[in-house]
Design a protein around this motif. Structure first.
Motif, PDB file in Angstrom:
ATOM      1  N   GLU C 278     -14.003   0.876  -1.787  1.00 43.56           N
ATOM      2  CA  GLU C 278     -13.741   2.276  -2.040  1.00 43.56           C
ATOM      3  C   GLU C 278     -13.843   3.063  -0.751  1.00 43.56           C
ATOM      4  N   ILE C 308      -9.509   6.316  -1.823  1.00 43.95           N
ATOM      5  CA  ILE C 308      -8.826   5.178  -2.441  1.00 43.95           C
ATOM      6  C   ILE C 308      -9.870   4.318  -3.143  1.00 43.95           C
ATOM      7  N   ILE C 316      -3.126  -2.422  -4.549  1.00 37.41           N
ATOM      8  CA  ILE C 316      -2.692  -1.058  -4.305  1.00 37.41           C
ATOM      9  C   ILE C 316      -1.614  -1.111  -3.235  1.00 37.41           C
ATOM     10  N   ILE C 318       0.559   0.807  -0.535  1.00 40.95           N
ATOM     11  CA  ILE C 318       0.620   2.065   0.201  1.00 40.95           C
ATOM     12  C   ILE C 318       1.990   2.133   0.853  1.00 40.95           C
ATOM     13  N   VAL C 481      -4.694  -4.662  -0.547  1.00 45.33           N
ATOM     14  CA  VAL C 481      -4.105  -3.381  -0.150  1.00 45.33           C
ATOM     15  C   VAL C 481      -2.812  -3.752   0.549  1.00 45.33           C
ATOM     16  N   ILE C 498       0.322   4.308  -3.664  1.00 46.70           N
ATOM     17  CA  ILE C 498      -0.033   5.541  -2.971  1.00 46.70           C
ATOM     18  C   ILE C 498       1.112   5.864  -2.018  1.00 46.70           C
ATOM     19  N   ILE C 505      -2.053  11.833   1.406  1.00 47.08           N
ATOM     20  CA  ILE C 505      -1.475  11.259   0.202  1.00 47.08           C
ATOM     21  C   ILE C 505      -0.569  12.300  -0.447  1.00 47.08           C
ATOM     22  N   GLN C 508       0.076   9.636  -5.996  1.00 45.99           N
ATOM     23  CA  GLN C 508      -0.304   8.284  -6.343  1.00 45.99           C
ATOM     24  C   GLN C 508      -0.331   8.094  -7.844  1.00 45.99           C
TER      25      GLN C 508
END
Lengths: 307, 382, 533
Positions: C278, C308, C316, C318, C481, C498, C505, C508
Motif C-alpha cells: 500500500e 494505491i 493493478i 497503471i 503492478v 489507474i 491519478i 481509477q
C-alpha cells in the motif's frame, strides 16, 4: 551571452590562483636555486643577491608578495636575464611563438579536416587506408623526431631550406618549424575528422537529406560536415593553446627565441619568476581558448545554450 | 495456456543458437580482433621489438656502456670493423716495423693469413710486431719457407661488428638502442599502470558516488587540466630528481586525469543502465554492484584507453629526455638517443635514424593495436 | 476514376542482401507488389521481416554493406540501382519519405524552416523568399501552431508529434506522387499517434497521392489501409485488400498475427484478499539542473500525491503516456527512489527504510524492466544472471543447489535449461524478457512491479509473455503492478486500472469499468486513440 563570458572569466580566477599556488610551492621545494651556479658565489654576494630579490624573506611572505604583485600585472625581474623583467622577456618572445603557432594551427586544421573528410567519404577504400596509415605515422612521429628528420632531408641533404633559427622571419625560415609543429597535429585532426565524419554520415538526418534528393555536395558539406565539426572543435581549444604558447621542443630544435624555449631554459636555471610568468601565460591561453571554443560551439550547435 | 504449450512456443522462437558454440562478448571481440590485419601486424611488430630489446642483448657481445676508443662515431655497416683494407694497412705497418715486406694478406672468418718476405732470413719473433697492433692477436708462424726469406703468419683478427654504427663516445649503437627500448617500454608500461590505478579508482568513485562529491572531484581534475602538463612534469622531475622509477611515477601521476574522466563517464552511463537497476532491485550492495557489474563492463574501454596511454607516456618520457630531464648516462632511453642523434644530425645521421625508427615503429604498432581493440570492443557492433 | 487506378510504383522480385562478417544475409528475398494513386498500401511485419529494407533498397538508401537487385519502376523509370542523378530526380519530389524516429530524422543544427525549404529550392529551383512562403503554408497545413514563429525553431524545441508533422510538411512540399511512411507513429504516444494518422489520411484525400505505410501495428493497418502486404523473414506471406486480410486470412502467419492482439481477462482475486502493498500520498520530486556553480536547483514533481492499494493475487495496471510518472511511481513503491509519503509492505511500514533495511525485503518485491536488451548484463551468462539474487538472499546455497534452482526457473519461464551457459546477446527479445522474469521468479517474490515488460516486443511475442505472466501469477499467487502505455495489454492483464497524467491519478477503477464507461475526458481520449484511430 555576455553573462556567460563574464561568468566563465570569473570562474577562471580560482583556476589561475590554484595554478599559481601549486607552481610556486612546487618550484620552491625543488632542490637548487637560481644562484646555485657551478662556481658558487661568495657568501656575502649570495646574501646580497638573495636580499635584492627578496629570497631571504619567509616563503609565505614571498608567496603573498608575488601574488599581490602578479595581481597588479607585475611579474618581477628575471633572476637569470638580470636586466630584463619577466614581462619584457615574454613580450619579446610571444610574437615569435604566436606567429609560428598560428601557421602551424592553420596547416593542421585545414589539412587535417580536408584529409579526414576525404578519407571518410572514401571509407574503407584505398584512399582511406593510405591516408589513415599516413595520419597514424603523423600521430606517432613526435615533433622532436619530425623536426630533426625534416632538417636532415630538406636542410642538410637537399639544402633547400635553412636548418634553423628565425632568420629574417621569412617564409623560408618558417617552413620547417611550422611543419614540425603542425604535422603531428594535422594527423590528429585528420583522424578526428574522419571518425566524426563517418559517424555523422550514418545519422538519421543524413538519411533524410539523401531521401529528399539533396545533391551530395549539400548532404556532405551542409549537413554532415557541420555536425562532424563539433568534436573537432572541442580538440581545437587545447591544441591552439599548446601551439600558440610555443612548443618547447620545436623552439629548441630550430633555435627560435619563443616562449617555450624560455620556459625550458627557465626551469633548468631555476629562474623562478620567468617560469611563473610563462606558466601563468600558458594557463591564461588554455582558459581563453577553451572559452573561445565554447562560444563557437554555442554558435554552431543551437542545442547548447549560453545563458 | 499450460506450461507445456508455453515451452513449445518458446522453443519455436529459439534461434538456431544451439548449433553454434556459445561465445561470450570478450570471445567475440577476440575473434573480431584477430580478423583485423593491421592490429595483428601491430602485435607481431611489437612482439619483435620487445624481443629485440630484452632478449637481443644476450646475443650481443657489446655492453651498452662498453666504450671502443678506436671506433668513435663510425657509420653503420654490415661488414666487420676494421675492414680488410684497413687491416692490410695495419699489417703493412707492422711488417714495416719488422723490416719485412708484406707480399699477401687475407682475412677470413676472424683469422688472417699474411705472407711476409724479407731480404734476409726472417726472425720468427717478427710475429710480435703483429701482435702489438690492437687488431691482431695470437699470431703464429704457420709456415716458413726453406730459405727463411718468406714466412706465412696466421692469427686472430679482432674484428667488431657495428650494425648500427657507434655514438660519439664509441659505444655500440645497437646495444644502446636495445637498452633504450628496455627503458622506454618499461617506463611506458609502468607509468600506464600507475595512471590506470589512480584513474580507475578516482573515476569510479567519483562516478558511482555522484552528486556533490562528483562535482568537487571533477572540478579538481579540471583545474589540474589547465595546469600546463609539461610544466608539471618538468617541475616534478626537477623536484624528485631524475631516477627512472620516479620518472614513471611522475608521468603516471600526470596521465591519470584522462583515465579518471573516461572511467567516470563509463560509470555514470553504466549506472543508468537497467541491469544495474535490476541488481539494485535484487538487493545487491554498492560494492557487489561495482564488482559484479560496473568493473567488468568498464574493462573494454579502459583497455582501449591504456593502449593509447602507453604511447603517450613513451612520448612524454622521450620528450623529457629530449629536454635533458630524462634518464642519465650511461643509461639511455629512445628519447635520450633521439636527442643525441638530433644534436649530431650533421655528422652522424644514423644516431637519429635508428632510435627514431624503433621508437616510431613501436608507437605505430601500439596505435594499430589500440584501433583494432577499439573496433573489436565497440559496443555499437552488438 | 481511371486516374485512381494509375500505378505509381511497381516492384518486381526485389531482393536485398547485406554483407556481414558472418557471411551474406538475405534481408529481402524477392518481393513483388505495386501501389496505385490515391491508395494506401500497408506493409506489415514484425521486426526483421525486411519491410523497411525493401523500401530503403528501392530508394537507394541502404547501408554501405547492402546490395539490392530486382526491379522497382516509378512511372516507367527503373529505380533499383539507378544512377544518383535519376534517383535524385525522384527522391524528395516525386517520392518522399517519413521515418520512425522524429527525434533524429531532422538535422539538429538547422531551423526547421530551412530544412523544409531545401527540397523546394533544389527540386523546384524556388527562391528563398518563395520557399519560405510555401513552408509557412505547409506548416499551417500539417497543423503546427503559430507557424510564423515555429518556422524559425530548431528541432529540439519541438515535441515529438510536432517534429513528425514537420517531416510530413517536408514530405508534402513538392506534391509527391508517393509518400512512404516508415513506422511513422511508433515512437509517439497513443493520442499523438491518432492525430498523425488522421492527418495523413486527410492529406491523402486532399492531394490524392499514394501512401505506403510500413508498420508492425495491425491496429493502425485496420483503420487506414486499402490493401495490405504481410511480410515475414524477407518474404511476402500474403497480400490483398484489407478486408480480405482481416476477415479471411489465408496464411497461417497472418492468422497468428491477427490472433496476437492481447486478449482474455484475468480472473479477479478472491474478495477480501489481504492488502500486500500500500502506498499513501506518495510524492516524488526530482532536482533538475544545478551544477557546482549554477546556483539553486529547480525541482520537478514526477509523482504527485498518489495512493494505491494492491491486494494479494491482484494486478493493478497503471496506464499513461510518456512523462506521466507511472514508472517513477513503480520504483517509488519498491523504495528504489527517495519519495515522500507512506508505503507499507504486508504489515511493515517501509517508507522510512534505508537501503540496508530494505535488503531483506527485496526478494519479496521484484522489478521487471522494459528493455530486455539493457536489463541483462552483457558479460554474465544467463545462469549467472538469474542466480544473482540468490547470492544476496540465500548465500548458504551450494553451487549445485543454485544450479538446480536456475534450471527450475528457466523451465518455469519456458526456456531450455541447457541455455544457461549462454550469454544474453545470443537470445531474442522475447527470450531475454523471459530470462529477466526468471531472475525475479527465482526469489519467489510476493509483489512484482512490471515496467512496460512487453513494450519492446513484437505482438506475437508480447502475447506469449503476457500469458506466461498470467500463468505464473495464478501458480504462485503473485501480485502485480503492471505499468504500460498499451491499453490492450493493460486490459488483458489487470483487475484494476489507474490512469495517470502529469504525475497525478486521473481516474481509477475496475478494468471493465474503465474501458466500458470511462468518466474522465483524458481516459476517453486515450481509449478512443488506442482502439479506433
Amino acid at each position: 551571452m555576455i553573462q556567460f563570458v563574464l561568468r566563465r572569466l570569473l570562474s577562471a580566477v580560482p583556476t589561475i590562483f590554484v595554478v599559481v599556488t601549486i607552481s610556486f610551492f612546487m618550484m620552491r621545494f625543488a632542490p637548487g636555486g637560481p644562484f646555485n651556479l657551478e662556481r658558487p658565489l661568495a657568501p656575502q654576494t649570495m646574501a646580497n643577491v638573495m636580499k635584492t630579490y627578496g629570497l631571504d624573506q619567509p616563503l609565505w611572505k614571498q608567496y603573498f608578495t608575488y601574488l599581490s604583485n602578479a595581481a597588479m600585472g607585475d611579474f618581477g625581474p628575471s633572476f637569470v636575464y638580470k636586466d630584463n623583467t619577466v614581462a619584457e622577456l615574454i613580450g619579446k618572445a610571444l610574437p615569435y611563438s604566436i606567429e609560428l603557432g598560428l601557421w602551424a594551427l592553420l596547416v593542421a586544421v585545414v589539412g587535417g579536416v580536408l584529409l579526414g573528410t576525404i578519407a571518410a567519404l572514401r571509407q574503407n577504400g584505398w584512399i582511406d587506408y593510405t591516408l589513415m596509415v599516413i595520419a597514424t605515422i603523423g600521430v606517432t612521429v613526435p615533433n622532436f623526431v619530425m623536426g630533426p628528420v625534416l632538417t636532415l632531408i630538406f636542410a642538410i641533404m637537399l639544402s633547400w631550406l635553412p636548418a634553423g633559427s628565425w632568420g629574417d622571419g621569412s617564409f623560408r625560415f618558417l617552413v620547417l618549424p611550422v611543419l614540425s609543429l603542425g604535422l603531428p597535429q594535422l594527423a590528429v585532426f585528420a583522424r578526428l575528422t574522419r571518425g566524426s565524419m563517418i559517424e555523422a554520415l550514418h545519422t538519421d538526418h543524413i538519411r533524410t537529406a539523401r531521401a529528399y534528393g539533396l545533391p551530395p555536395r549539400v548532404v556532405v558539406i551542409t549537413h554532415a560536415m557541420r555536425g562532424a565539426m563539433l568534436p573537432v572543435l572541442t580538440y581545437l581549444g587545447p591544441c591552439a593553446a599548446a601551439l600558440l604558447t610555443g612548443s618547447a621542443v620545436v623552439e629548441t630544435i630550430f633555435a627560435i627565441p619563443g616562449v617555450g624555449r624560455y620556459f625550458v631554459l627557465g626551469s633548468l636555471n631555476r629562474d623562478y619568476t620567468l617560469v611563473m610568468g610563462t606558466v601563468i601565460l600558458i594557463a591564461v591561453f588554455v582558459i581563453l581558448f577553451n572559452l573561445i571554443v565554447d562560444i563557437l560551439y554555442g554558435l554552431l550547435d543551437p542545442r547548447v545554450r549560453h545563458d | 495456456m499450460t506450461e507445456k504449450t508455453i515451452a513449445t512456443v518458446a522453443a519455436a522462437e529459439m534461434p538456431p543458437a544451439d548449433e553454434r558454440p556459445s561465445r561470450s562478448l570478450s570471445q567475440l571481440a577476440w575473434i573480431r580482433f584477430r580478423r583485423n590485419k593491421a592490429a595483428m601486424l601491430g602485435c607481431l611488430m611489437l612482439a619483435l621489438i620487445v624481443l629485440f630489446s630484452y632478449v637481443g642483448p644476450v646475443f650481443l657481445k657489446h655492453g651498452y656502456d662498453e666504450v671502443f676508443p678506436s671506433y668513435v662515431t663510425i657509420a653503420p655497416s654490415l661488414s666487420p670493423r676494421p675492414d680488410p683494407e684497413t687491416l692490410k694497412e695495419v699489417a703493412e705497418n707492422a711488417a714495416k716495423r719488422a723490416r719485412v715486406t708484406l707480399s699477401s694478406f687475407e682475412v677470413e672468418n676472424g683469422t688472417y693469413t699474411a705472407v711476409i718476405a724479407g731480404s734476409k732470413p726472417i726472425d720468427p719473433r717478427a710475429v710480435r710486431y703483429f701482435d702489438r697492433a690492437n687488431e691482431f692477436e695470437n699470431t703464429q708462424v704457420k709456415e716458413t719457407a726453406a730459405d727463411q726469406l718468406s714466412m706465412t703468419l696466421t692469427g686472430h683478427v679482432d674484428q667488431e661488428y657495428f650494425l648500427f654504427g657507434t655514438d660519439n663516445n664509441g659505444r655500440d649503437l645497437l646495444a644502446r638502442v636495445m637498452l633504450g627500448g628496455q627503458i622506454s617500454i618499461a617506463v611506458g608500461v609502468a607509468a600506464s599502470l600507475v595512471s590506470l590505478g589512480i584513474g580507475v579508482l578516482y573515476g569510479a568513485t567519483s562516478g558511482y558516488i555522484g552528486g556533490r562529491v562528483d562535482n568537487v572531484m571533477m572540478r579538481f581534475v579540471e583545474i589540474l587540466y589547465s595546469l600546463p602538463f609539461i610544466f608539471l612534469v618538468v617541475v616534478l622531475v626537477v623536484f624528485f630528481g631524475r631516477s627512472i622509477t620516479l620518472i614513471f611515477i611522475v608521468i603516471g601521476a600526470v596521465q591519470w586525469l584522462e583515465m579518471a574522466r573516461i572511467v567516470r563517464g563509463q560509470t555514470l552511463s553504466l549506472k543508468r543502465r537497467e541491469f544495474v537497476g535490476a541488481a539494485e532491485a535484487l538487493g545487491l550492495t554498492d560494492w557487489q554492484i561495482i564488482r559484479r557489474h560496473i568493473i567488468p563492463n568498464t574493462i573494454g574501454p579502459v583497455i582501449v584507453f591504456v593502449t593509447s596511454v602507453v604511447p603517450q607516456v613513451m612520448l612524454l618520457e622521450s620528450f623529457l629526455s629530449f629536454l635533458g630531464l630524462g634518464v642519465q648516462a650511461p643509461l639511455a632511453s629512445w628519447g635520450t638517443l633521439i636527442a643525441e642523434g638530433a644534436r649530431n644530425i650533421q655528422s652522424a645521421y644514423w644516431q637519429l635514424i635508428f632510435p627514431s625508427v624503433f621508437f616510431v615503429l613501436t608507437l605505430f604498432s601500439l596505435n594499430f593495436i589500440g584501433d583494432g581493440l577499439r573496433d573489436a570492443l565497440d559496443p555499437k557492433d552488438r | 476514376m481511371t486516374e485512381k487506378m494509375e500505378t505509381v510504383l511497381d516492384v518486381k522480385d526485389l531482393k536485398v542482401e547485406f554483407d556481414t562478417p558472418d557471411g551474406t544475409v538475405q534481408a529481402v528475398k524477392g518481393v513483388s507488389f505495386s501501389v496505385s494513386r490515391g491508395e494506401t498500401l500497408a506493409i506489415v511485419g514484425e521486426s526483421g521481416s525486411g519491410k523497411s529494407q525493401t523500401m530503403m533498397g528501392i530508394m537507394g538508401l541502404l547501408a554501405a554493406n547492402g546490395r539490392v537487385s530486382g526491379s522497382a519502376r516509378y512511372a516507367g523509370e527503373e529505380l533499383v540501382n539507378a544512377p544518383l542523378r535519376v534517383l535524385n530526380g525522384v527522391r524528395g519530389s516525386k517520392i518522399t519519405m517519413i521515418f520512425q524516429e522524429p527525434m533524429t530524422s531532422l538535422d539538429p543544427l538547422y531551423r526547421i524552416g530551412r530544412q523544409i525549404s531545401e527540397p523546394l529550392i533544389h527540386h523546384k529551383g524556388m527562391s528563398k523568399g518563395d520557399a519560405r512562403a510555401r513552408v509557412l503554408e505547409l506548416l499551417k497545413l500539417v497543423g503546427i501552431p503559430e507557424p510564423e514563429r515555429r518556422i524559425d525553431s530548431y528541432p529540439h524545441e519541438l515535441s515529438g508529434g510536432q517534429r513528425q508533422r514537420v517531416m510530413i510538411a517536408m514530405a508534402l512540399a513538392n506534391d509527391p506522387d508517393l509518400l512512404i511512411a516508415d513506422e511513422p507513429t511508433t515512437a509517439l504516444d497513443v493520442t499523438i499517434q491518432a492525430q498523425i494518422l488522421r492527418l495523413l489520411a486527410d492529406l491523402q484525400k486532399k492531394f490524392g497521392m499514394a501512401i505506403i505505410l510500413i508498420t508492425h501495428d495491425l491496429g493502425v493497418v485496420k483503420h487506414v489501409a486499402d490493401r495490405v502486404v504481410v511480410m515475414r523473414r524477407g518474404e511476402i506471406v500474403e497480400q490483398g485488400p484489407r478486408d480480405d486480410i482481416f476477415e479471411r486470412p489465408q496464411a497461417d502467419y497472418t492468422k497468428m498475427l491477427l490472433a496476437a492482439e492481447p486478449s482474455g481477462h484475468k480472473p479477479p482475486p478472491p474478495p477480501g484478499s489481504p492488502v500486500i502493498l500500500e502506498g499513501r500520498n506518495v510524492t516524488v520530486d526530482f532536482a533538475i539542473g544545478g551544477g557546482f556553480l549554477a546556483g539553486g536547483t529547480r525541482t520537478f514533481r514526477a509523482v504527485d500525491d498518489v495512493s494505491i492499494r494492491l491486494e494479494q493475487g491482484q494486478t493493478i495496471g497503471i496506464v499513461g503516456e510518456s512523462g506521466s510518472g507511472k514508472s517513477t511511481l513503480g520504483r517509488a513503491l519498491l523504495k528504489l527512489l527517495p519519495s515522500a509519503g507512506y508505503v507499507r509492505f504486508g504489515q511493515t511500514e517501509i517508507s522510512k527504510f534505508d537501503r540496508a533495511a530494505m535488503r531483506p525485503y527485496r526478494r519479496e518485491m521484484q522489478l521487471v524492466f522494459q528493455d530486455p536488451y539493457g536489463s541483462l548484463s552483457p558479460r554474465q551468462t544467463v545462469g549467472e544472471i538469474i542466480t544473482e539474487g540468490l547470492f544476496v538472499h540465500e548465500p548458504q546455497l551450494s553451487k549445485a543447489e543454485r544450479d538446480a534452482r536456475a534450471v527450475a526457473a528457466l523451465k518455469e519461464v519456458g526456456l531450455d535449461p541447457a541455455t544457461r551457459n549462454r550469454y544474453p546477446h545470443e537470445f531474442s527479445g522475447g527470450q531475454r524478457q523471459r530470462i529477466a522474469i526468471a531472475r525475479s521468479m527465482i526469489l519467489k517474490p510476493k509483489v512484482v512491479v512490471l515496467d512496460e515488460p512487453t513494450s519492446a516486443l513484437d505482438r506475437s511475442v508480447q502475447r506469449q509473455v503476457i500469458e506466461l505472466l498470467r500463468d505464473l501469477q495464478e501458480k504462485h499467487g503473485l501480485s502485480y503492478v503492471f505499468i504500460s502505455h498499451d491499453l490492450s495489454v493493460i486490459r488483458a492483464i489487470s483487475d484494476h486500472v489507474i490512469v495517470m497524467k502529469d504525475g497525478k491519478i486521473v481516474e481509477q477503477g475496475d478494468t471493465e469499468m474503465i474501458f466500458d464507461a470511462p468518466r474522465a475526458d483524458y481516459t476517453k481520449t486515450l481509449i478512443a486513440a488506442a482502439f479506433t484511430h
